[in-house]
Design a protein around this motif. Sequence first.
Motif, PDB file in Angstrom:
ATOM      1  N   LEU A  52      -9.373   2.908  -2.301  1.00  0.00           N
ATOM      2  CA  LEU A  52      -8.115   2.417  -2.857  1.00  0.00           C
ATOM      3  C   LEU A  52      -8.079   2.552  -4.374  1.00  0.00           C
ATOM      4  CD1 LEU A  52      -7.723  -0.813  -0.701  1.00  0.00           C
ATOM      5  CD2 LEU A  52      -6.306   1.243  -0.545  1.00  0.00           C
TER       6      LEU A  52
ATOM      7  N   PHE B  32       0.865  -1.188   0.000  1.00  0.00           N
ATOM      8  CA  PHE B  32       0.000   0.000   0.000  1.00  0.00           C
ATOM      9  C   PHE B  32       0.899   1.235   0.000  1.00  0.00           C
ATOM     10  CE2 PHE B  32      -2.505  -3.383   1.847  1.00  0.00           C
ATOM     11  CZ  PHE B  32      -3.742  -3.223   1.245  1.00  0.00           C
TER      12      PHE B  32
ATOM     13  N   LEU C 201      -2.991   0.744  -3.980  1.00  0.00           N
ATOM     14  CA  LEU C 201      -2.687  -0.655  -3.721  1.00  0.00           C
ATOM     15  C   LEU C 201      -1.934  -1.196  -4.930  1.00  0.00           C
ATOM     16  CD1 LEU C 201      -2.839  -3.408  -2.381  1.00  0.00           C
ATOM     17  CD2 LEU C 201      -5.214  -3.621  -3.200  1.00  0.00           C
TER      18      LEU C 201
END
Length: 308
Positions: free
Chosen positions: A294, A245, A263
């Motif tokens: 994300l 991440f 991500l």
Amino acid sequence: MSLPRPRQLLLVSLLAGGLTMALKTLAWYLTGSVGFLSDAMESLVNVAGAGFALWMVTIASRPADKGHPFGHSKAEYFSAAFEGGMIFIAALAIFITAAERLLNPQPIAALGFGTLLTVLASVINLGVGLLLIRGGKAYQSPALEGDGKHLLTDVWTTAGVVIGVGLAAFSGLHWLDALVAMLVALHILREGSLILAKAVNGLMDQALPEAQVQQLTARLAELSASARAAYTNDTQALAADQLCFLRLRTRAAATQAFAQADLQVPGNWTVTQAHQLADSAEQQAATLGIQLTLHIEPAAPAQPNPAS
């Protein structure tokens, strides 16, 4: 014992504010003290602030809609701005009244009973203020915490007023009464400035508290490490930069917390694999009270080791 909900706490604050304002106004009426008048005017600000905070918390609790897809939680910061503005108006009125009394000092009457009423009002403010601060921290509510801190400030203000008015009455130096009122005005001006500064900072999308960011970072690191350990490859182990991440960004919006991150996954992963890991990360963030968004990126292919 569980805390009441934010709206219930503000209703308590509103009712207590009305009661303390009535007690302090009666104390001013009985004594004629401009110091007690300044204290009563600050209680008027408390009532107005609690009423406006209740309105804003009601708006903030509305669910997201088409026009406000991230919800209405920032409405709470308008409460803090309104209360800060009211404080400035009250301080100006106190200065004007105190200046007139400084030029024309008057004796103070019925000090004992008036002081008793003011102290009673202060005890009520102390109890409600501590309850609101506790609720503000529990619900991450700037409206509750701001209102509670203002009430505790009012307690210290009242203590100063009682001491100053008592000195004026017993020493015969009646101009001390007006001086105390002016000091109260300066004190609440400072408090108003702090409340306004906090409201402005809130509207500027501050990052989440460092402790909360560290918790989220640790959860994401554990998740990526677990995913790398579970990944099997016939040629080589998955490098840390192949699944991780990156670029975590956070922001606070009153009672809501948001975070965004990238991500990075192996380029040969399927959409399903990446989506499953993203779902797990978002669920982990939700347990911390954070709404995580994300962006999935493919990692560059791992470079072979020249020495092999």
